[in-house]
Design a protein around this motif. Structure first.
Motif, PDB file in Angstrom:
ATOM      1  N   PHE A 250      -5.811  -2.699  -0.813  1.00  0.00           N
ATOM      2  CA  PHE A 250      -6.608  -2.866   0.422  1.00  0.00           C
ATOM      3  C   PHE A 250      -7.973  -2.205   0.281  1.00  0.00           C
ATOM      4  O   PHE A 250      -8.661  -1.969   1.265  1.00  0.00           O
ATOM      5  CB  PHE A 250      -5.874  -2.281   1.629  1.00  0.00           C
ATOM      6  CG  PHE A 250      -4.576  -2.967   1.911  1.00  0.00           C
ATOM      7  CD1 PHE A 250      -4.544  -4.176   2.592  1.00  0.00           C
ATOM      8  CD2 PHE A 250      -3.376  -2.409   1.476  1.00  0.00           C
ATOM      9  CE1 PHE A 250      -3.340  -4.809   2.840  1.00  0.00           C
ATOM     10  CE2 PHE A 250      -2.174  -3.042   1.713  1.00  0.00           C
ATOM     11  CZ  PHE A 250      -2.158  -4.252   2.399  1.00  0.00           C
ATOM     12  N   ASN A 251      -8.321  -1.829  -0.951  1.00  0.00           N
ATOM     13  CA  ASN A 251      -9.618  -1.215  -1.237  1.00  0.00           C
ATOM     14  C   ASN A 251      -9.777   0.173  -0.625  1.00  0.00           C
ATOM     15  O   ASN A 251     -10.895   0.594  -0.341  1.00  0.00           O
ATOM     16  CB  ASN A 251     -10.747  -2.134  -0.764  1.00  0.00           C
ATOM     17  CG  ASN A 251     -11.657  -2.448  -1.919  1.00  0.00           C
ATOM     18  OD1 ASN A 251     -11.359  -2.092  -3.069  1.00  0.00           O
ATOM     19  ND2 ASN A 251     -12.770  -3.096  -1.624  1.00  0.00           N
ATOM     20  N   ARG A 252      -8.662   0.852  -0.407  1.00  0.00           N
ATOM     21  CA  ARG A 252      -8.748   2.230   0.093  1.00  0.00           C
ATOM     22  C   ARG A 252      -8.550   3.170  -1.091  1.00  0.00           C
ATOM     23  O   ARG A 252      -7.761   2.873  -1.997  1.00  0.00           O
ATOM     24  CB  ARG A 252      -7.641   2.497   1.123  1.00  0.00           C
ATOM     25  CG  ARG A 252      -7.756   1.656   2.376  1.00  0.00           C
ATOM     26  CD  ARG A 252      -6.515   1.814   3.223  1.00  0.00           C
ATOM     27  NE  ARG A 252      -5.308   1.519   2.459  1.00  0.00           N
ATOM     28  CZ  ARG A 252      -4.103   1.369   2.987  1.00  0.00           C
ATOM     29  NH1 ARG A 252      -3.927   1.509   4.270  1.00  0.00           N
ATOM     30  NH2 ARG A 252      -3.047   1.109   2.229  1.00  0.00           N
ATOM     31  N   LYS A 253      -9.270   4.329  -1.050  1.00  0.00           N
ATOM     32  CA  LYS A 253      -9.142   5.295  -2.146  1.00  0.00           C
ATOM     33  C   LYS A 253      -7.773   5.965  -2.030  1.00  0.00           C
ATOM     34  O   LYS A 253      -7.571   6.803  -1.143  1.00  0.00           O
ATOM     35  CB  LYS A 253     -10.240   6.352  -2.026  1.00  0.00           C
ATOM     36  CG  LYS A 253     -11.609   5.800  -2.255  1.00  0.00           C
ATOM     37  CD  LYS A 253     -12.645   6.871  -2.038  1.00  0.00           C
ATOM     38  CE  LYS A 253     -14.029   6.338  -2.350  1.00  0.00           C
ATOM     39  NZ  LYS A 253     -15.070   7.299  -2.015  1.00  0.00           N
ATOM     40  N   ARG A 254      -6.836   5.604  -2.878  1.00  0.00           N
ATOM     41  CA  ARG A 254      -5.461   6.063  -2.669  1.00  0.00           C
ATOM     42  C   ARG A 254      -4.810   6.722  -3.873  1.00  0.00           C
ATOM     43  O   ARG A 254      -3.698   7.214  -3.775  1.00  0.00           O
ATOM     44  CB  ARG A 254      -4.599   4.882  -2.210  1.00  0.00           C
ATOM     45  CG  ARG A 254      -4.973   4.326  -0.884  1.00  0.00           C
ATOM     46  CD  ARG A 254      -4.713   5.322   0.228  1.00  0.00           C
ATOM     47  NE  ARG A 254      -3.467   5.032   0.878  1.00  0.00           N
ATOM     48  CZ  ARG A 254      -2.467   5.892   1.009  1.00  0.00           C
ATOM     49  NH1 ARG A 254      -2.560   7.089   0.522  1.00  0.00           N
ATOM     50  NH2 ARG A 254      -1.384   5.558   1.641  1.00  0.00           N
ATOM     51  N   PHE A 255      -5.487   6.669  -5.020  1.00  0.00           N
ATOM     52  CA  PHE A 255      -4.850   7.250  -6.209  1.00  0.00           C
ATOM     53  C   PHE A 255      -5.869   8.079  -6.978  1.00  0.00           C
ATOM     54  O   PHE A 255      -7.053   7.764  -6.977  1.00  0.00           O
ATOM     55  CB  PHE A 255      -4.289   6.147  -7.116  1.00  0.00           C
ATOM     56  CG  PHE A 255      -3.431   5.162  -6.359  1.00  0.00           C
ATOM     57  CD1 PHE A 255      -2.207   5.555  -5.835  1.00  0.00           C
ATOM     58  CD2 PHE A 255      -3.872   3.860  -6.128  1.00  0.00           C
ATOM     59  CE1 PHE A 255      -1.435   4.661  -5.105  1.00  0.00           C
ATOM     60  CE2 PHE A 255      -3.109   2.964  -5.398  1.00  0.00           C
ATOM     61  CZ  PHE A 255      -1.887   3.367  -4.881  1.00  0.00           C
ATOM     62  N   LEU A 256      -5.372   9.134  -7.605  1.00  0.00           N
ATOM     63  CA  LEU A 256      -6.243   9.991  -8.406  1.00  0.00           C
ATOM     64  C   LEU A 256      -5.632  10.141  -9.798  1.00  0.00           C
ATOM     65  O   LEU A 256      -4.456  10.510  -9.918  1.00  0.00           O
ATOM     66  CB  LEU A 256      -6.355  11.367  -7.728  1.00  0.00           C
ATOM     67  CG  LEU A 256      -7.184  12.407  -8.465  1.00  0.00           C
ATOM     68  CD1 LEU A 256      -8.672  12.083  -8.378  1.00  0.00           C
ATOM     69  CD2 LEU A 256      -6.944  13.801  -7.876  1.00  0.00           C
ATOM     70  N   LYS A 257      -6.440   9.828 -10.793  1.00  0.00           N
ATOM     71  CA  LYS A 257      -5.979  10.031 -12.175  1.00  0.00           C
ATOM     72  C   LYS A 257      -6.696  11.257 -12.730  1.00  0.00           C
ATOM     73  O   LYS A 257      -7.927  11.340 -12.655  1.00  0.00           O
ATOM     74  CB  LYS A 257      -6.318   8.787 -13.001  1.00  0.00           C
ATOM     75  CG  LYS A 257      -5.963   8.934 -14.455  1.00  0.00           C
ATOM     76  CD  LYS A 257      -6.123   7.610 -15.177  1.00  0.00           C
ATOM     77  CE  LYS A 257      -7.371   7.591 -15.995  1.00  0.00           C
ATOM     78  NZ  LYS A 257      -7.568   6.391 -16.782  1.00  0.00           N
ATOM     79  N   VAL A 258      -5.953  12.211 -13.226  1.00  0.00           N
ATOM     80  CA  VAL A 258      -6.528  13.435 -13.780  1.00  0.00           C
ATOM     81  C   VAL A 258      -6.160  13.503 -15.257  1.00  0.00           C
ATOM     82  O   VAL A 258      -4.976  13.380 -15.607  1.00  0.00           O
ATOM     83  CB  VAL A 258      -5.958  14.687 -13.053  1.00  0.00           C
ATOM     84  CG1 VAL A 258      -6.579  15.957 -13.619  1.00  0.00           C
ATOM     85  CG2 VAL A 258      -6.191  14.596 -11.556  1.00  0.00           C
ATOM     86  N   GLU A 259      -7.173  13.685 -16.108  1.00  0.00           N
ATOM     87  CA  GLU A 259      -6.904  13.760 -17.549  1.00  0.00           C
ATOM     88  C   GLU A 259      -7.448  15.055 -18.110  1.00  0.00           C
ATOM     89  O   GLU A 259      -8.509  15.523 -17.665  1.00  0.00           O
ATOM     90  CB  GLU A 259      -7.659  12.625 -18.276  1.00  0.00           C
ATOM     91  CG  GLU A 259      -6.974  11.297 -18.224  1.00  0.00           C
ATOM     92  CD  GLU A 259      -7.889  10.204 -18.766  1.00  0.00           C
ATOM     93  OE1 GLU A 259      -7.475   9.531 -19.695  1.00  0.00           O
ATOM     94  OE2 GLU A 259      -9.024  10.081 -18.258  1.00  0.00           O
TER      95      GLU A 259
END
Ligand SMILES: C[S@@+](CC[C@H](N)C(=O)[O-])C[C@H]1O[C@@H](n2cnc3c(N)ncnc32)[C@H](O)[C@@H]1O
Length: 261
Positions: A250-259
């Motif tokens: 739905f184009n909402r900022k919903r996930f964070l990838k941390v490396e």
């Protein structure tokens, strides 16, 4: 199936798309009037249908739920899809995958089914771990490793490449009262409350990752926009990680990838 009965039930349900659930109610009760009335009474008090029926589906896997666990959500299916893409990119390297805040076990089960590898699943709620264990048995995933623990106190290998997938509680405490009744009156508060800005559990997890002597590679979190700022500030302050915020369908900022950098 009795179409007239399904339509009659659908009319009594205050849902945007009531027909599929009306059909499930008829199936579940074999059309018994007394049971249907009882279910409609419970639904009218905002009890989620998934808790009444006792199960739901997550990426096609049947997942038992009760009031000790969050009902798995659609966006969490997207979290798993993203995590699988990232994990597959790492190739054949020997890794340990940890589902932090497993709840019903839905993420761990979906990862295990897709990857065929052992997953470590942890939760601070013992009652949730009991539900997750039942789900692992019912889904023939007996070799999942469950621990009633947070990440800080978890004993894991410090040599294996470590991947963390987490859907931890992220609703700001002051917003809990404004949630729908079906959520705030029935789902466990331990699965919802993320502290004052929603970021409490993720900030602690990132701290614990830093403190632990492990071979950390990547973490994928389900988040909400309310907490994005705190998390990003924290990540910027450590200068140890690369990160990227990802959108849901739905184009909402919903996930964070941390490396690890
Ligand atoms: C939002 S629910 C997610 C459940 C499941 N993973 C899902 O996606 O449906 C969060 C879960 O994290 C657990 N939890 C809360 N704080 C935790 C912590 N510090 N460490 C591990 N689990 C925690 C809660 O008990 C709850 O089961």
């Amino acid at each position: 199936m009795d179409q007239a009965l399904i339509l009659e039930i659908a009319k009594k349900l205050n849902y945007p798309t009531p027909l599929p659930i009306a059909k499930e109610i008829v199936e579940f009760t074999d059309g018994r009037k007394k049971d249907i009335d009882e279910i409609l009474k419970r639904i009218s008090k905002d009890e989620p249908w998934e808790y009444i029926r006792g199960y739901t589906y997550f990426l096609g896997h049947k997942i038992y739920v009760n009031q000790n666990v969050l009902i798995p959500r659609k966006e969490t299916e997207e979290l798993v899809t993203i995590a699988l893409e990232e994990i597959k990119e790492l190739g054949k390297v020997k890794k340990q995958i940890i589902d932090v805040g497993t709840g019903s076990g839905c993420i761990a089960i979906a990862l295990k089914k897709a990857l065929g590898q052992e997953i470590i699943a942890i939760d601070t709620s013992l009652e949730a771990i009991k539900v997750a264990r039942k789900n692992s048995r019912e889904n023939s995933c007996e070799d999942l490793q469950f621990h009633n623990s947070d990440f800080e106190n978890l004993e894991i290998s410090n040599t294996l490449v470590t991947i963390i997938v987490a859907n931890l509680p992220y609703i700001p405490s002051e917003d809990i009262n404004f949630l729908e009744n079906s959520v705030k009156n029935y789902e466990p508060i331990e699965a919802l409350d993320g502290g004052h800005d929603g970021a409490k559990h993720y900030c602690k997890l990132l701290n614990d990752i830093q403190k632990k002597d492990i071979n950390f590679e990547i973490a994928i979190f389900e988040i909400d926009t309310s907490m994005e700022k705190s998390l990003i500030e924290m990540l910027d302050s450590t200068e140890e990680y690369n990160y990227v915020v990802m959108n849901d369908s739905f184009n909402r900022k919903r996930f964070l990838k941390v490396e690890k950098l």
